[in-house]
Design a protein around this motif. Structure first.
Motif, PDB file in Angstrom:
ATOM      1  N   ALA A 147      37.193  21.070  -3.289  1.00 22.04           N
ATOM      2  CA  ALA A 147      36.146  21.090  -2.266  1.00 22.04           C
ATOM      3  C   ALA A 147      36.358  22.256  -1.300  1.00 22.04           C
ATOM      4  N   ARG A 148      37.612  22.407  -0.816  1.00 15.61           N
ATOM      5  CA  ARG A 148      37.899  23.512   0.123  1.00 15.61           C
ATOM      6  C   ARG A 148      37.805  24.860  -0.604  1.00 15.61           C
ATOM      7  N   GLY A 149      38.317  24.891  -1.816  1.00 16.69           N
ATOM      8  CA  GLY A 149      38.345  26.143  -2.573  1.00 16.69           C
ATOM      9  C   GLY A 149      36.955  26.679  -2.865  1.00 16.69           C
ATOM     10  N   ARG A 150      36.025  25.764  -3.116  1.00 16.51           N
ATOM     11  CA  ARG A 150      34.647  26.185  -3.384  1.00 16.51           C
ATOM     12  C   ARG A 150      34.083  26.930  -2.160  1.00 16.51           C
ATOM     13  N   GLU A 151      34.307  26.328  -0.956  1.00 15.70           N
ATOM     14  CA  GLU A 151      33.805  26.966   0.279  1.00 15.70           C
ATOM     15  C   GLU A 151      34.494  28.312   0.491  1.00 15.70           C
ATOM     16  N   VAL A 152      35.821  28.316   0.303  1.00 15.86           N
ATOM     17  CA  VAL A 152      36.599  29.532   0.547  1.00 15.86           C
ATOM     18  C   VAL A 152      36.134  30.651  -0.398  1.00 15.86           C
ATOM     19  N   GLY A 153      35.989  30.311  -1.691  1.00 16.80           N
ATOM     20  CA  GLY A 153      35.581  31.314  -2.676  1.00 16.80           C
ATOM     21  C   GLY A 153      34.236  31.926  -2.318  1.00 16.80           C
ATOM     22  N   LYS A 177      37.718  26.998 -15.134  1.00 21.41           N
ATOM     23  CA  LYS A 177      36.640  26.121 -14.640  1.00 21.41           C
ATOM     24  C   LYS A 177      36.837  25.811 -13.135  1.00 21.41           C
ATOM     25  N   SER A 178      36.680  24.556 -12.729  1.00 14.67           N
ATOM     26  CA  SER A 178      36.733  24.302 -11.277  1.00 14.67           C
ATOM     27  C   SER A 178      38.146  24.394 -10.711  1.00 14.67           C
ATOM     28  N   THR A 179      39.141  24.649 -11.555  1.00 18.78           N
ATOM     29  CA  THR A 179      40.482  24.946 -11.012  1.00 18.78           C
ATOM     30  C   THR A 179      40.486  26.358 -10.418  1.00 18.78           C
TER      31      THR A 179
END
Ligand code: NAD
Length: 513
Positions: A242-248, A474-476
């Motif tokens: 969840a955090r990584g998606r925003e950060v990316g 993928k989402s990793t």
């Protein structure tokens, strides 16, 4: 605890510990909020830490930029020589630092050993990295790929890797000529402070700019300040999806570069021709070691229907024995399963178990919160848990990463079916296949096989070495760190063409007469 803290030059007086290193004054500060570092095994507050204010993050970035501007001109093998000294200094403190990691996070010395190993790799790389020479179609021309230092590398780390992930990033960033600014997890600041003190002592002995290894303790807001700042050329983020998606998305929005190391939902598959003792030991280790709090922990287990009853009965007995005898303090050598990191993590464990039951899962072992006696009564203890899932479609909780020792088990008939199950989740970090059959192994690692960034044949999903690149698909997040070509992400690359004639050479046969 106080003996461990004082061995690492951390105050034990109860006064808050400064969590920001100011390069310009060479002193420890922190004028942001206070953070608590708590032992997950006992609930004891190990220390309170003064975090970075936004002004202090700004100052750290300014210092890092300045440090990079001189460091980039130092030859790579000379940078490697300084890293070799950091390696020696860290290795001398490995036992103390390992104990601090155990106290603060619940893991052990192996975490620090991984940092040491990474430095060995990076010191070697400092004498060999470079681009290739490429033949030119134009006469008297030479093309070459040139790697230059990139700038400032921001490193945001997760609680469960309080030392090694910084180590992977710092080692490669340092030898490729960059400055690093580290924002550790809010619950593991002491490990970060102790590590930075060791790195800074070597920088000081070499009269190098302290801005090369800045530390800004803090929470999400401190992380965001690095994410949004254009002075951070590469943002390496380890944490939840969840955090990584925003950060990316934020880093991409400012055309910065990011390395994302996010959640895993790793599976192990056992074929009928596997060495069952090996598969059993590897699966148990990977599913309940570090109390299921490794990004590479085994969370799903696929058993061929012909071996499932026997395997499950051995696995369940092993779980019951470990639960009865081997849950305990991470510093106790008998312990195989330590605590969860926080009280919230215990709530998430309970909620996942309830959801699994409501979605048709049958609890074969564990499933409960554990009440411990004495000083451990204040810790966060749960039973390692096995959930048998007959209807995978119904048991949607299996699709998520719950950061706890919960293992979902289901059966299959063909390898193709197991591979489809393995690949059916959003995440793609690590997977294992247990077999003695070469064709099955090759199928698993091939084009129609497992889609994870790390694949193990007859080995556990967790416990990677530093020599190969570490990361998931993928989402990793597709990031690669540590070994292999991971160093390339820390460089500014240019394709350079040299003309050593007096003629204008044009490619593709173009004439300009
Ligand atoms: P988390 O996402 O809660 O926090 C990770 C870091 O991000 C912390 O330092 C946190 O302070 C910071 N952060 C929070 N909000 C932020 C924001 N808005 N902007 C920038 N930074 C922010 O994760 P966690 O609970 O500390 O760690 C567990 C997760 O990390 C799991 O999902 C695990 O799988 C993953 N993980 C992945 C790897 C990997 O290599 N793939 C390794 C370790 C952990």
């Amino acid at each position: 605890a106080s003996a461990v803290l004082s061995s690492l030059d951390l105050p034990t007086s109860g006064e808050p510990v400064a969590g920001v290193y100011h390069a310009h004054t060479k002193g420890w500060h922190g004028s942001g909020d206070l953070q608590e570092s708590k032992s997950p095994a006992t609930g004891e507050v190990l220390a309170r830490v003064r975090t970075a204010s936004q002004d202090e993050v700004d100052a750290a970035l300014t210092s890092a930029r300045r440090a990079y501007e001189s460091w980039r001109t130092v030859p790579a093998p000379k940078r490697g020589e300084v890293l070799r000294q950091v390696r020696t200094a860290l290795n001398e403190r490995i036992d103390d630092l390992g104990k601090l990691v155990s106290l603060e996070m619940g893991k052990g010395r192996g975490e620090v050993q991984e940092f040491v190993d990474e430095m060995d790799l990076a010191v070697g790389l400092s004498r060999s990295i470079g681009g290739t020479l490429v033949p030119s179609e134009r006469s008297h021309h030479q093309m070459m790929e040139v790697a230059n230092p990139l700038g400032v590398v921001g490193v945001i780390t997760a609680f469960n890797f309080p030392n090694a992930v910084f180590g992977w990033n710092f080692s490669l960033s340092f030898i490729t000529g960059n400055a690093t600014v580290w924002k550790p997890a809010p619950t593991t600041p002491l490990t970060a402070i102790a590590t930075t003190k060791i790195v800074q002592s070597v920088l000081e002995a070499n009269k190098l700019d302290a801005g090369l290894a800045a530390l800004v303790c803090g929470g999400g807001e401190t992380g965001e300040a690095l994410v949004n700042d254009k002075r951070v050329d590469l943002l390496s983020f380890t944490g939840s999806e969840a955090r990584g998606r925003e950060v990316g998305m934020k880093v991409a929005g400012r055309f910065g570069q990011s390395l994302l190391e996010l959640g895993g939902n790793n599976a192990a598959t056992v074929l009928p021709d596997a060495n069952m003792q090996l598969a059993l030991r590897a699966t148990t280790f990977a599913a309940l070691g570090t109390s299921g709090q490794r990004c590479t922990s085994t969370r799903r287990l696929f058993l061929h229907s012909s071996i499932a009853p026997h395997f499950l009965s051995s696995l369940t007995s092993a779980y019951k024995k470990i639960t009865a005898e081997r849950i305990g303090h991470p510093l106790d050598s008998k312990t195989l399963v330590g605590p969860l990191h926080t009280a919230d993590a215990v709530k998430r464990f309970e909620s996942a178990v309830e959801t699994a039951k409501s979605q048709g899962g049958e609890i074969l072992a564990g499933g409960n919160v554990v009440k411990m006696d004495g000083e451990l009564s204040g810790g966060n203890w749960v039973e390692p848990t096995i959930v048998l899932v007959k209807d995978v479609e119904r048991c949607q909780i299996m699709q998520q990463e719950t950061f706890a020792p919960i293992l979902y088990v289901t059966t299959f008939e063909t390898l193709e079916e197991a591979i489809a199950l393995n690949n059916s989740v959003a995440q793609g970090l690590s997977s294992s296949l247990f077999t003695q059959n070469l064709a099955s192994a090759m199928q698993f690692i091939g084009a129609t096989g497992s889609d994870t960034g790390i694949i193990n044949i007859n080995g556990s999903t967790s416990g990677a070495e530093i020599g190969a690149p570490f990361g998931g698909n993928k989402s990793t997040g597709w990031g690669r760190e540590s070994g292999g070509d991971a160093w390339k992400a820390y460089c500014r690359w240019s394709s350079c063409t040299l003309n050593f004639s007096n003629e204008l050479g044009l490619a593709q046969g173009v004439s300009f007469d």
